[in-house]
Design an enzyme around this catalytic site. Structure first.
Site, PDB file in Angstrom:
ATOM      1  N   ASP A  31      -5.636  10.064  -0.505  1.00  0.00           N
ATOM      2  CA  ASP A  31      -5.889   8.869   0.525  1.00  0.00           C
ATOM      3  C   ASP A  31      -6.133   9.528   1.758  1.00  0.00           C
ATOM      4  O   ASP A  31      -5.318  10.545   2.563  1.00  0.00           O
ATOM      5  CB  ASP A  31      -4.752   7.903   0.751  1.00  0.00           C
ATOM      6  CG  ASP A  31      -4.925   6.686   1.052  1.00  0.00           C
ATOM      7  OD1 ASP A  31      -4.738   5.699   0.389  1.00  0.00           O
ATOM      8  OD2 ASP A  31      -5.457   6.547   2.445  1.00  0.00           O
ATOM      9  N   ASN A  87      -2.585  -2.453  -5.383  1.00  0.00           N
ATOM     10  CA  ASN A  87      -2.925  -3.899  -4.850  1.00  0.00           C
ATOM     11  C   ASN A  87      -3.956  -4.328  -5.709  1.00  0.00           C
ATOM     12  O   ASN A  87      -5.289  -3.844  -5.432  1.00  0.00           O
ATOM     13  CB  ASN A  87      -3.545  -3.600  -3.493  1.00  0.00           C
ATOM     14  CG  ASN A  87      -2.184  -2.995  -2.355  1.00  0.00           C
ATOM     15  OD1 ASN A  87      -1.154  -3.567  -2.746  1.00  0.00           O
ATOM     16  ND2 ASN A  87      -2.491  -2.197  -1.615  1.00  0.00           N
ATOM     17  N   GLN A  94      -5.691  -5.616  -1.627  1.00  0.00           N
ATOM     18  CA  GLN A  94      -6.937  -4.757  -2.054  1.00  0.00           C
ATOM     19  C   GLN A  94      -7.919  -4.822  -1.062  1.00  0.00           C
ATOM     20  O   GLN A  94      -8.510  -5.810  -0.882  1.00  0.00           O
ATOM     21  CB  GLN A  94      -7.298  -5.067  -3.540  1.00  0.00           C
ATOM     22  CG  GLN A  94      -8.285  -3.827  -4.004  1.00  0.00           C
ATOM     23  CD  GLN A  94      -8.685  -4.253  -5.248  1.00  0.00           C
ATOM     24  OE1 GLN A  94      -8.329  -5.232  -5.910  1.00  0.00           O
ATOM     25  NE2 GLN A  94      -9.434  -3.340  -5.857  1.00  0.00           N
ATOM     26  N   HIS A 100      -7.671   1.149  -8.131  1.00  0.00           N
ATOM     27  CA  HIS A 100      -7.118   2.175  -7.743  1.00  0.00           C
ATOM     28  C   HIS A 100      -5.403   2.192  -7.668  1.00  0.00           C
ATOM     29  O   HIS A 100      -4.973   1.224  -7.375  1.00  0.00           O
ATOM     30  CB  HIS A 100      -7.476   2.753  -6.443  1.00  0.00           C
ATOM     31  CG  HIS A 100      -7.447   1.958  -5.446  1.00  0.00           C
ATOM     32  ND1 HIS A 100      -8.302   1.087  -5.000  1.00  0.00           N
ATOM     33  CD2 HIS A 100      -6.494   1.769  -4.357  1.00  0.00           C
ATOM     34  CE1 HIS A 100      -8.013   0.437  -3.857  1.00  0.00           C
ATOM     35  NE2 HIS A 100      -6.856   0.783  -3.392  1.00  0.00           N
ATOM     36  N   HIS A 102      -2.173   3.580  -6.245  1.00  0.00           N
ATOM     37  CA  HIS A 102      -1.384   4.299  -5.047  1.00  0.00           C
ATOM     38  C   HIS A 102      -0.456   5.228  -5.806  1.00  0.00           C
ATOM     39  O   HIS A 102       0.601   4.666  -6.221  1.00  0.00           O
ATOM     40  CB  HIS A 102      -0.897   3.612  -4.135  1.00  0.00           C
ATOM     41  CG  HIS A 102      -2.068   2.637  -3.166  1.00  0.00           C
ATOM     42  ND1 HIS A 102      -2.539   3.192  -1.893  1.00  0.00           N
ATOM     43  CD2 HIS A 102      -2.691   1.791  -3.582  1.00  0.00           C
ATOM     44  CE1 HIS A 102      -3.255   2.307  -1.709  1.00  0.00           C
ATOM     45  NE2 HIS A 102      -3.537   1.437  -2.487  1.00  0.00           N
TER      46      HIS A 102
HETATM   47  P1  5GP Z   1      -6.156  -0.753  -0.930  1.00  0.00           P
HETATM   48  O1  5GP Z   1      -5.807  -1.668   0.340  1.00  0.00           O
HETATM   49  O2  5GP Z   1      -7.369  -1.258  -1.116  1.00  0.00           O
HETATM   50  O3  5GP Z   1      -5.046  -0.683  -2.068  1.00  0.00           O
HETATM   51  O4  5GP Z   1      -6.171   0.701  -0.475  1.00  0.00           O
HETATM   52  C1  5GP Z   1      -7.254   1.348  -0.077  1.00  0.00           C
HETATM   53  C2  5GP Z   1      -6.985   2.897   0.130  1.00  0.00           C
HETATM   54  O5  5GP Z   1      -8.058   3.640   0.480  1.00  0.00           O
HETATM   55  C3  5GP Z   1      -6.135   2.946   1.709  1.00  0.00           C
HETATM   56  O6  5GP Z   1      -4.908   3.613   1.581  1.00  0.00           O
HETATM   57  C4  5GP Z   1      -7.122   3.799   2.449  1.00  0.00           C
HETATM   58  O7  5GP Z   1      -6.523   4.743   3.477  1.00  0.00           O
HETATM   59  C5  5GP Z   1      -7.750   4.623   1.463  1.00  0.00           C
HETATM   60  N1  5GP Z   1      -9.354   4.802   1.820  1.00  0.00           N
HETATM   61  C6  5GP Z   1     -10.308   4.081   2.232  1.00  0.00           C
HETATM   62  N2  5GP Z   1     -11.641   4.643   2.468  1.00  0.00           N
HETATM   63  C7  5GP Z   1     -11.258   5.915   2.151  1.00  0.00           C
HETATM   64  C8  5GP Z   1     -12.127   6.915   1.874  1.00  0.00           C
HETATM   65  O8  5GP Z   1     -13.468   6.893   2.163  1.00  0.00           O
HETATM   66  N3  5GP Z   1     -11.817   8.121   1.417  1.00  0.00           N
HETATM   67  C9  5GP Z   1     -10.302   8.186   0.787  1.00  0.00           C
HETATM   68  N4  5GP Z   1      -9.872   9.393   0.500  1.00  0.00           N
HETATM   69  N5  5GP Z   1      -9.639   7.206   1.136  1.00  0.00           N
HETATM   70  C10 5GP Z   1     -10.119   6.109   1.603  1.00  0.00           C
END
Ligand code: 5GP
Ligand code: ZN
Length: 140
Positions: A31, A87, A94, A100, A102
């Site tokens: 992440d 999420n 999300q 994805h 975590h």
């Molecule tokens: P969500 O809130 O959708 O479950 O989490 C998205 C996750 O993706 C977040 O923890 C954020 O830090 C990560 N993330 C967002 N953009 C990028 C990216 O461009 N590269 C990587 N490796 N992680 C990302």
């Protein structure tokens, strides 16, 4: 592949990702804004928004990789435990619309909490209501 999806761009190699594992149908990378050392995301290579949108094969690929990676991540960063979660939908937090998982390494005394904090206020459900919910989910 979805053109404007950041995770599809990582799968395609169009933007860099710190990839830690890959199978035919799943990819794992760090992440970019980690909640702890070793915070890893495991995704299907095909663009799917929600867990329920995954085919059985895609779901197996993703969760098998989670299962394979969790102890490796724990060993690599010296973690004591993990919080593993999804999420699953915007109303659950999300932000990236590509499903994805975590995998968040946890450390004794890290100040975090259990997954129980995720859902907000707890409902006060009677035995009858719990029976009805179980039956609705179970399709009886
Ligand atoms: P969500 O809130 O959708 O479950 O989490 C998205 C996750 O993706 C977040 O923890 C954020 O830090 C990560 N993330 C967002 N953009 C990028 C990216 O461009 N590269 C990587 N490796 N992680 C990302
Ligand atoms: Zn995508």
């Amino acid at each position: 592949m979805s053109d404007d999806c950041i995770f599809c761009s990582i799968v395609a190699g169009d933007i860099p990702g710190r990839i830690v594992a890959e199978t035919d149908a799943a990819l794992a990378f760090l992440d970019a804004n980690p909640m702890s050392r070793g915070h890893t995301l495991v995704i299907p290579k095909t663009h799917r928004q929600r867990v329920a949108d995954l085919s059985t094969e895609e779901s197996r690929a993703v969760f098998d990789l989670v299962h394979d990676l969790a102890p490796r991540i724990e060993a690599a960063v010296g973690a004591d435990a993990h919080t593993i979660g999804v999420n699953d939908g915007p109303d659950a937090g999300q932000e990236v619309p590509h499903a994805h998982v975590h995998v968040i390494p946890r450390f004794e005394g890290d100040g975090g909490g259990p997954i129980h904090v995720a859902a907000g206020d707890r409902p006060d459900l009677s035995d009858e209501e719990l029976d009805a919910i179980a039956s609705d989910i179970g399709g009886e």
